[in-house]
Every structure is written in C-alpha cells, then in structure tokens.
Design an enzyme around this catalytic site. Sequence first.
Site, mmCIF file in Angstrom:
data_model
loop_
_atom_site.group_PDB
_atom_site.id
_atom_site.type_symbol
_atom_site.label_atom_id
_atom_site.label_comp_id
_atom_site.label_asym_id
_atom_site.label_seq_id
_atom_site.Cartn_x
_atom_site.Cartn_y
_atom_site.Cartn_z
ATOM 1 N N LEU A 104 -28.526 -27.524 37.026
ATOM 2 C CA LEU A 104 -28.472 -28.922 37.467
ATOM 3 C C LEU A 104 -27.927 -28.888 38.885
ATOM 4 O O LEU A 104 -27.080 -28.036 39.204
ATOM 5 C CB LEU A 104 -27.548 -29.746 36.564
ATOM 6 C CG LEU A 104 -28.010 -29.959 35.120
ATOM 7 C CD1 LEU A 104 -26.944 -30.713 34.320
ATOM 8 C CD2 LEU A 104 -29.334 -30.729 35.068
ATOM 9 N N ASP A 105 -28.385 -29.809 39.739
ATOM 10 C CA ASP A 105 -27.884 -29.851 41.113
ATOM 11 C C ASP A 105 -26.374 -30.086 41.105
ATOM 12 O O ASP A 105 -25.823 -30.645 40.147
ATOM 13 C CB ASP A 105 -28.553 -30.991 41.897
ATOM 14 C CG ASP A 105 -30.054 -30.784 42.025
ATOM 15 O OD1 ASP A 105 -30.511 -29.633 41.917
ATOM 16 O OD2 ASP A 105 -30.764 -31.801 42.226
ATOM 17 N N LYS A 106 -25.747 -29.751 42.224
ATOM 18 C CA LYS A 106 -24.283 -29.910 42.316
ATOM 19 C C LYS A 106 -23.861 -31.361 42.046
ATOM 20 O O LYS A 106 -22.836 -31.619 41.427
ATOM 21 C CB LYS A 106 -23.826 -29.471 43.714
ATOM 22 C CG LYS A 106 -22.341 -29.370 43.867
ATOM 23 C CD LYS A 106 -21.965 -28.713 45.181
ATOM 24 C CE LYS A 106 -20.460 -28.769 45.389
ATOM 25 N NZ LYS A 106 -20.049 -28.186 46.661
ATOM 26 N N THR A 108 -25.535 -33.536 40.169
ATOM 27 C CA THR A 108 -26.071 -34.038 38.887
ATOM 28 C C THR A 108 -25.045 -33.796 37.783
ATOM 29 O O THR A 108 -24.376 -32.770 37.764
ATOM 30 C CB THR A 108 -27.392 -33.310 38.535
ATOM 31 O OG1 THR A 108 -28.338 -33.548 39.567
ATOM 32 C CG2 THR A 108 -27.967 -33.778 37.209
ATOM 33 N N LYS A 189 -35.553 -35.831 41.627
ATOM 34 C CA LYS A 189 -35.329 -36.480 42.937
ATOM 35 C C LYS A 189 -36.614 -36.503 43.751
ATOM 36 O O LYS A 189 -36.956 -37.514 44.369
ATOM 37 C CB LYS A 189 -34.246 -35.727 43.713
ATOM 38 C CG LYS A 189 -32.864 -35.847 43.083
ATOM 39 C CD LYS A 189 -31.870 -34.974 43.818
ATOM 40 C CE LYS A 189 -30.516 -35.016 43.137
ATOM 41 N NZ LYS A 189 -29.648 -33.930 43.541
#
Length: 234
Positions: A104-106, A108, A189
């Site tokens: 997961l993105d930082k 998220t 995104k």
Amino acid sequence: MRLDRYLAEAGKGTRSEVKKIIAGRRVSVNSTIVTDPGYKVKEGADLVMLDETAVRFETVEYFMLNKPQGVISATKDLRDKSQTCVTDLITDKVRGDLFPVGRLDKDTEGLLIITNDGDLAHRMLSPKKHVDKTYYVELDGRLEEADAERIMAGIDIGDAKPTLPCEINMLTGQSLLITIREGRYHQVKRMFQAVGRNVTALRRISMGPLTLDPDLEPGGYRRLTEQEIEMLKS
Ligand code: URA
C-alpha cells in the site's frame, strides 16, 4: 530440530549469536540448562526458555494489520533506515522473516496481510488469480456518472493495457467503494486521475475473502484466526 536453529528461527538472533547465548547458560529445555547448541529439541513438546521467558516456535505466522499513513510497505532489509516499515509495527512476532503481502502507498491506510508464507503471498498476488481488493476512496470533487462508467469499463492509465473492468459503488458524490482485481502501481489513484480527479483518502477494506477488522485502529493488528487462514488458502 537443533537448539541453535530453533532459537534462530524463533527470531532470537543469527545462528552464531544464539550459539553465544546458549554458551552463556541462558537457555533451558524443560527446566534444565542446556549448553550444547546441537541438542535436539522436540518442537511443540519441549519447553524452551531464554532468560526465563518461553520461546514459542512458529514456522508460519499470519497477521492482519490496519496500516496507518506514514509507514512504508517494506521489510527491514529493504527500507531506508529512517522510515518505519509495516513489519516494525508487529511487536509480538516470533519470526524474523515476515513481509507484507503486496504494497500500500505510504499515505494509504487499511488492510495488509503480514506473513512469512511465501506460497500464500504468491497466490494472492499472482495476476492470474485476480484477487478482489476493495478500497474506500475520497475524491477532491464529484465523480460524474459517465466517468464512473468509464473507469468501470476499464480505463487507460498510461500502461500498455487498460485496466480490467471493476466495480464502483458511490457512497456520496465524492466518496465511494471500488473493487479492482489487479495490483498495479498507484492503480486506484491513477484510475481517478485519468478522469481528472485526485484521491484525497484511500483505505483498503478487503482483500480476497478477508475484511479489515473494524476493531483495529490504524496501526493496530491481530493474528489471523485459523478460519481466516483456511479461507485465504482455499
Ligand atoms: N492503489 C493506489 O493508488 N494506492 C494504493 O496504496 C493501493 C491501490
């Protein structure tokens, strides 16, 4: 299993570190101090203690983490040392070889499985398996129905192929649930950017059969139940 291997696999140090620990008379098996690193331990039957604390033996571990923002989906060896990584948050892990299943993105939040079961991770991440992932999304403005339709049909996000069809359920004009079956880089995104919208909040709420436990605050985690592990494996 040899005592030195048992301790190393339980995350108590490298093989040479645990040999020193054993030589230091800090380890007992069934209440007797053992100084032979080659002593044969019966896993699950013998009680191994290090400095008066029982050393649990697990070969595989499975955790559900509600990843908070600001933490990276990497393991210790791969990270920039100044960053906290998701495996740092699992403070009562036994194994030293845990990793997150996917990323997961930082910024998220949400459901991340942390394990050392490489086969399970491989199956869940394999593009051929199309494991469903549902995200709660907030946008910087209203999503028009026509744009939602374009995203659901599969949209060009600048990769060689458009995204696969997906589902969107609107909650309000600018918040929604989206279920995708791929795991491309920044996929959610980029899907909304393709119709001119920015994602302002992103939280994964399910992955395959597993749903984020509502009792877990961001940063909270728990072990998966036997039933959840079985569901994932099947
Ligand atoms: N899609 C994104 O854009 N970011 C994530 O962290 C997960 C899915």
